[in-house]
Motif scaffolding. Structure first.
Motif, PDB file in Angstrom:
ATOM      1  N   VAL A  27     -85.584  14.970   2.953  1.00  0.00           N
ATOM      2  CA  VAL A  27     -87.051  15.018   2.917  1.00  0.00           C
ATOM      3  C   VAL A  27     -87.627  13.610   3.094  1.00  0.00           C
ATOM      4  CG1 VAL A  27     -89.028  15.477   1.393  1.00  0.00           C
ATOM      5  CG2 VAL A  27     -87.196  17.166   1.626  1.00  0.00           C
ATOM      6  N   ASN A  28     -86.912  12.615   2.577  1.00  0.00           N
ATOM      7  CA  ASN A  28     -87.313  11.220   2.785  1.00  0.00           C
ATOM      8  C   ASN A  28     -86.464  10.617   3.886  1.00  0.00           C
ATOM      9  OD1 ASN A  28     -89.236  10.987   0.642  1.00  0.00           O
ATOM     10  ND2 ASN A  28     -87.506  11.029  -0.771  1.00  0.00           N
ATOM     11  N   PRO A  29     -87.088   9.826   4.778  1.00  0.00           N
ATOM     12  CA  PRO A  29     -86.274   9.162   5.794  1.00  0.00           C
ATOM     13  C   PRO A  29     -85.299   8.187   5.118  1.00  0.00           C
ATOM     14  CG  PRO A  29     -88.521   8.316   5.832  1.00  0.00           C
ATOM     15  CD  PRO A  29     -88.516   9.446   4.859  1.00  0.00           C
ATOM     16  N   PRO A  30     -84.089   8.119   5.617  1.00  0.00           N
ATOM     17  CA  PRO A  30     -83.123   7.201   5.014  1.00  0.00           C
ATOM     18  C   PRO A  30     -83.438   5.742   5.364  1.00  0.00           C
ATOM     19  CG  PRO A  30     -82.174   8.272   6.934  1.00  0.00           C
ATOM     20  CD  PRO A  30     -83.536   8.863   6.754  1.00  0.00           C
ATOM     21  N   VAL A  31     -82.875   4.825   4.614  1.00  0.00           N
ATOM     22  CA  VAL A  31     -82.933   3.412   4.971  1.00  0.00           C
ATOM     23  C   VAL A  31     -81.799   3.189   5.965  1.00  0.00           C
ATOM     24  CG1 VAL A  31     -83.035   1.059   4.106  1.00  0.00           C
ATOM     25  CG2 VAL A  31     -83.527   2.966   2.567  1.00  0.00           C
ATOM     26  N   THR A  32     -82.150   2.767   7.160  1.00  0.00           N
ATOM     27  CA  THR A  32     -81.130   2.610   8.191  1.00  0.00           C
ATOM     28  C   THR A  32     -80.672   1.157   8.254  1.00  0.00           C
ATOM     29  OG1 THR A  32     -82.097   4.423   9.423  1.00  0.00           O
ATOM     30  CG2 THR A  32     -80.616   2.969  10.632  1.00  0.00           C
ATOM     31  N   PHE A  33     -79.496   0.915   7.738  1.00  0.00           N
ATOM     32  CA  PHE A  33     -78.904  -0.419   7.805  1.00  0.00           C
ATOM     33  C   PHE A  33     -77.994  -0.481   9.024  1.00  0.00           C
ATOM     34  CE2 PHE A  33     -79.606  -0.122   3.117  1.00  0.00           C
ATOM     35  CZ  PHE A  33     -80.476  -1.200   2.991  1.00  0.00           C
ATOM     36  N   ALA A  34     -78.515  -0.997  10.120  1.00  0.00           N
ATOM     37  CA  ALA A  34     -77.703  -1.105  11.329  1.00  0.00           C
ATOM     38  C   ALA A  34     -78.295  -2.176  12.220  1.00  0.00           C
ATOM     39  CB  ALA A  34     -77.675   0.231  12.078  1.00  0.00           C
ATOM     40  N   THR A  35     -77.434  -2.981  12.826  1.00  0.00           N
ATOM     41  CA  THR A  35     -77.928  -3.937  13.812  1.00  0.00           C
ATOM     42  C   THR A  35     -77.864  -3.350  15.221  1.00  0.00           C
ATOM     43  OG1 THR A  35     -75.727  -4.887  13.911  1.00  0.00           O
ATOM     44  CG2 THR A  35     -77.344  -6.034  12.527  1.00  0.00           C
ATOM     45  N   VAL A  36     -76.962  -2.369  15.405  1.00  0.00           N
ATOM     46  CA  VAL A  36     -76.760  -1.823  16.754  1.00  0.00           C
ATOM     47  C   VAL A  36     -76.824  -0.305  16.728  1.00  0.00           C
ATOM     48  CG1 VAL A  36     -75.489  -3.727  17.791  1.00  0.00           C
ATOM     49  CG2 VAL A  36     -74.266  -2.136  16.317  1.00  0.00           C
ATOM     50  N   PHE A  37     -77.254   0.261  17.859  1.00  0.00           N
ATOM     51  CA  PHE A  37     -77.404   1.716  17.963  1.00  0.00           C
ATOM     52  C   PHE A  37     -76.702   2.180  19.235  1.00  0.00           C
ATOM     53  CE2 PHE A  37     -80.778  -0.028  15.433  1.00  0.00           C
ATOM     54  CZ  PHE A  37     -80.905   0.877  14.375  1.00  0.00           C
ATOM     55  N   GLY A 227     -89.040 -12.474  16.416  1.00  0.00           N
ATOM     56  CA  GLY A 227     -88.159 -12.003  15.340  1.00  0.00           C
ATOM     57  C   GLY A 227     -88.872 -11.799  14.017  1.00  0.00           C
ATOM     58  N   ALA A 228     -90.188 -11.548  14.089  1.00  0.00           N
ATOM     59  CA  ALA A 228     -90.976 -11.381  12.850  1.00  0.00           C
ATOM     60  C   ALA A 228     -90.860  -9.941  12.341  1.00  0.00           C
ATOM     61  CB  ALA A 228     -92.430 -11.758  13.100  1.00  0.00           C
ATOM     62  N   ILE A 229     -89.629  -9.508  12.135  1.00  0.00           N
ATOM     63  CA  ILE A 229     -89.377  -8.083  11.858  1.00  0.00           C
ATOM     64  C   ILE A 229     -89.172  -7.824  10.360  1.00  0.00           C
ATOM     65  CG2 ILE A 229     -88.386  -7.603  14.114  1.00  0.00           C
ATOM     66  CD1 ILE A 229     -85.587  -7.776  12.680  1.00  0.00           C
ATOM     67  N   PRO A 230     -89.643  -6.661   9.896  1.00  0.00           N
ATOM     68  CA  PRO A 230     -89.391  -6.296   8.500  1.00  0.00           C
ATOM     69  C   PRO A 230     -87.941  -5.857   8.336  1.00  0.00           C
ATOM     70  CG  PRO A 230     -90.579  -4.529   9.609  1.00  0.00           C
ATOM     71  CD  PRO A 230     -90.393  -5.614  10.631  1.00  0.00           C
ATOM     72  N   GLY A 231     -87.391  -6.049   7.154  1.00  0.00           N
ATOM     73  CA  GLY A 231     -86.089  -5.482   6.859  1.00  0.00           C
ATOM     74  C   GLY A 231     -86.228  -3.990   6.616  1.00  0.00           C
ATOM     75  N   PRO A 232     -85.173  -3.205   6.865  1.00  0.00           N
ATOM     76  CA  PRO A 232     -85.268  -1.756   6.660  1.00  0.00           C
ATOM     77  C   PRO A 232     -85.538  -1.377   5.200  1.00  0.00           C
ATOM     78  CG  PRO A 232     -83.016  -2.409   7.259  1.00  0.00           C
ATOM     79  CD  PRO A 232     -83.889  -3.598   7.450  1.00  0.00           C
ATOM     80  N   MET A 233     -84.946  -2.132   4.277  1.00  0.00           N
ATOM     81  CA  MET A 233     -85.183  -1.833   2.855  1.00  0.00           C
ATOM     82  C   MET A 233     -86.642  -2.083   2.497  1.00  0.00           C
ATOM     83  SD  MET A 233     -83.386  -0.761   0.301  1.00  0.00           S
ATOM     84  CE  MET A 233     -84.414  -0.086  -0.991  1.00  0.00           C
ATOM     85  N   GLU A 234     -87.195  -3.163   3.046  1.00  0.00           N
ATOM     86  CA  GLU A 234     -88.598  -3.491   2.780  1.00  0.00           C
ATOM     87  C   GLU A 234     -89.515  -2.388   3.338  1.00  0.00           C
ATOM     88  OE1 GLU A 234     -86.309  -5.677   3.471  1.00  0.00           O
ATOM     89  OE2 GLU A 234     -86.547  -7.190   1.905  1.00  0.00           O
ATOM     90  N   ALA A 235     -89.189  -1.950   4.568  1.00  0.00           N
ATOM     91  CA  ALA A 235     -90.009  -0.897   5.173  1.00  0.00           C
ATOM     92  C   ALA A 235     -89.955   0.365   4.305  1.00  0.00           C
ATOM     93  CB  ALA A 235     -89.522  -0.601   6.587  1.00  0.00           C
ATOM     94  N   TRP A 236     -88.796   0.659   3.794  1.00  0.00           N
ATOM     95  CA  TRP A 236     -88.643   1.867   2.962  1.00  0.00           C
ATOM     96  C   TRP A 236     -89.428   1.724   1.656  1.00  0.00           C
ATOM     97  CZ3 TRP A 236     -86.800   3.401  -1.759  1.00  0.00           C
ATOM     98  CH2 TRP A 236     -86.526   4.769  -1.907  1.00  0.00           C
ATOM     99  N   LEU A 237     -89.382   0.556   1.067  1.00  0.00           N
ATOM    100  CA  LEU A 237     -90.138   0.338  -0.179  1.00  0.00           C
ATOM    101  C   LEU A 237     -91.643   0.501   0.050  1.00  0.00           C
ATOM    102  CD1 LEU A 237     -88.263  -2.701  -1.762  1.00  0.00           C
ATOM    103  CD2 LEU A 237     -88.588  -0.451  -2.825  1.00  0.00           C
TER     104      LEU A 237
END
Ligand code: PLP
Length: 384
Positions: A27-37, A227-237
């Protein structure tokens, strides 16, 4: 969000950014920890260009503001990217009492000759539009931080756009639950999500939102390049914070409304700026362009010594910089090097969600302590 009945912002904040909802999906989007897809449409994805957790956050922020959101590593990074939308040498009209970080960024751009800052009293519509002559960008804040001035967003956006300027509004204090700059004619709304959007004083993140697809592309391109990008954990918070924004805001705003009145009637208070007070200079404008006066107060005491004693004496509220947390916090702003224009006794108070009577008991006791420390401050002439 497509199907279903039209939804109000309180519902959008909770519903949007949850993915397709297929059987078995979280139900909640996961925190995606990945540098490559893995390869998609011929592209090998890299995390400086995108991350699914940002996308979920961008969906809900975009839906709330009425545009496409681009998340950044901080509010100031979103503002930097917005300033980058105008060519070298452009004049930028901005509030003389803008957030200190924005002032610092503009000062730096001015010193390097990149931009020509023109700082004005944005509550004065005629003076602001006069300053817009030949400029490239009108950058507004409403309310301004920390003076709580209220510019007329619709009139300024219309007047500036007629002159060919790009118009951006820092919507951090009001949040899209209370004010929607794009609907009032702005090209870009910017946010420090480190404040009310996340709401728990535990994450730094920013966003710029625009309904113009070309501007959104340029903002994303700037983010990738710098490179002014948010971290995935920050986005999730922040996404998690946005889910409870409507209820936090309702509670904190009701507290702020009551406390503004009590501060105004206290014998040690010189002035209170809060658009929810009927005699506030920004009251009518705020009533026209927002759906509520928000959670921020500017309370002016007699001088710096009283204000410092007040800040040092609180026990429920916390004496820290920053704002927008679930806890009430306060700070004497003239302490900040770039806020020398702020009255020395002005305390910016970010009202939180505690019980209003516990807050007032604390704040009133702190005022009484301050008055004892600096006795002459107890009976000031109120400025209305
Ligand atoms: C805090 C703040 C910012 C800067 O945001 P960061 O997330 O700290 O970089 C910008 N504008 C306003 C009005 C703010 O209060």
């Amino acid at each position: 969000m497509t199907a279903g009945p039209p939804q109000r912002p309180e519902t959008v904040a909770i519903r949007v950014g949850r993915g397709a909802g297929r059987p078995g999906d979280p139900v909640n989007p996961p925190v995606t920890f990945a540098t490559v897809f893995h390869e998609e449409d011929g592209r090998l994805g890299y995390a400086r260009e995108g991350n699914p957790t940002w996308v979920a956050l961008e969906e809900v922020l975009g839906a709330l503001e009425g545009g496409e959101a681009v998340a950044f590593s901080s509010g100031i990074a979103a503002i930097d990217a917005t300033l980058a939308l105008v060519p070298d040498g452009s004049a930028v009209v901005a509030p003389h009492d803008a957030y200190a970080g924005t002032r610092a960024l503009l000062d730096d751009a001015g010193r390097r000759g990149r931009l020509e800052p023109r700082l004005v009293d944005v509550a004065d519509t005629d003076a602001t539009l006069e300053a817009c002559r030949g400029a490239g960008l009108l950058f507004l804040e409403s309310p301004t931080n920390p003076m709580m001035a209220i510019p007329d967003l619709a009139a300024l956006a219309a007047g500036a756009r007629e002159q060919g300027l790009l118009v951006a509004v820092d919507n951090t204090f009001a949040t899209p639950l209370r004010q929607r700059p794009l609907a009032l004619g702005a090209d870009v709304a910017v946010h420090s999500a480190s404040k009310l959007l996340s709401g728990h004083s535990d994450v730094v993140l920013g966003a710029a939102v625009t309904a113009d697809a070309g501007l959104a592309d340029r903002l994303r391109e700037y983010r990738t390049l710098r490179g002014a990008i948010p971290g995935p954990m920050e986005a999730w918070l922040v996404l998690r914070g946005v889910r409870s924004l409507p209820v936090r805001l309702d509670r904190a705003e009701a507290n702020a409304q009551e406390l503004a009145r009590r501060f105004r009637d206290h014998r040690a208070v010189v002035a209170v700026r809060y658009p929810g007070l009927a005699d506030d200079p920004g009251h009518e404008r705020a009533a026209r362009q927002t759906t509520g006066p928000g959670t921020m107060l500017a309370v002016e005491l007699a001088d710096a010594a009283v204000a410092d004693a007040f800040c040092a004496a609180v026990q429920v509220a916390v004496h820290v910089t920053s704002l927008g947390g679930i806890e009430t916090s306060l700070e004497r702003r003239a302490r900040q090097p770039l806020e020398a224009h702020v009255p020395p006794g002005l305390v910016r108070i970010s009202i939180g969600c505690e019980h209003v009577e516990d807050l007032w008991a604390d704040l009133e006791a702190a005022l009484e302590t301050a008055v004892r420390v600096v006795p002459a401050s107890g009976d000031v002439e109120p400025r209305r």
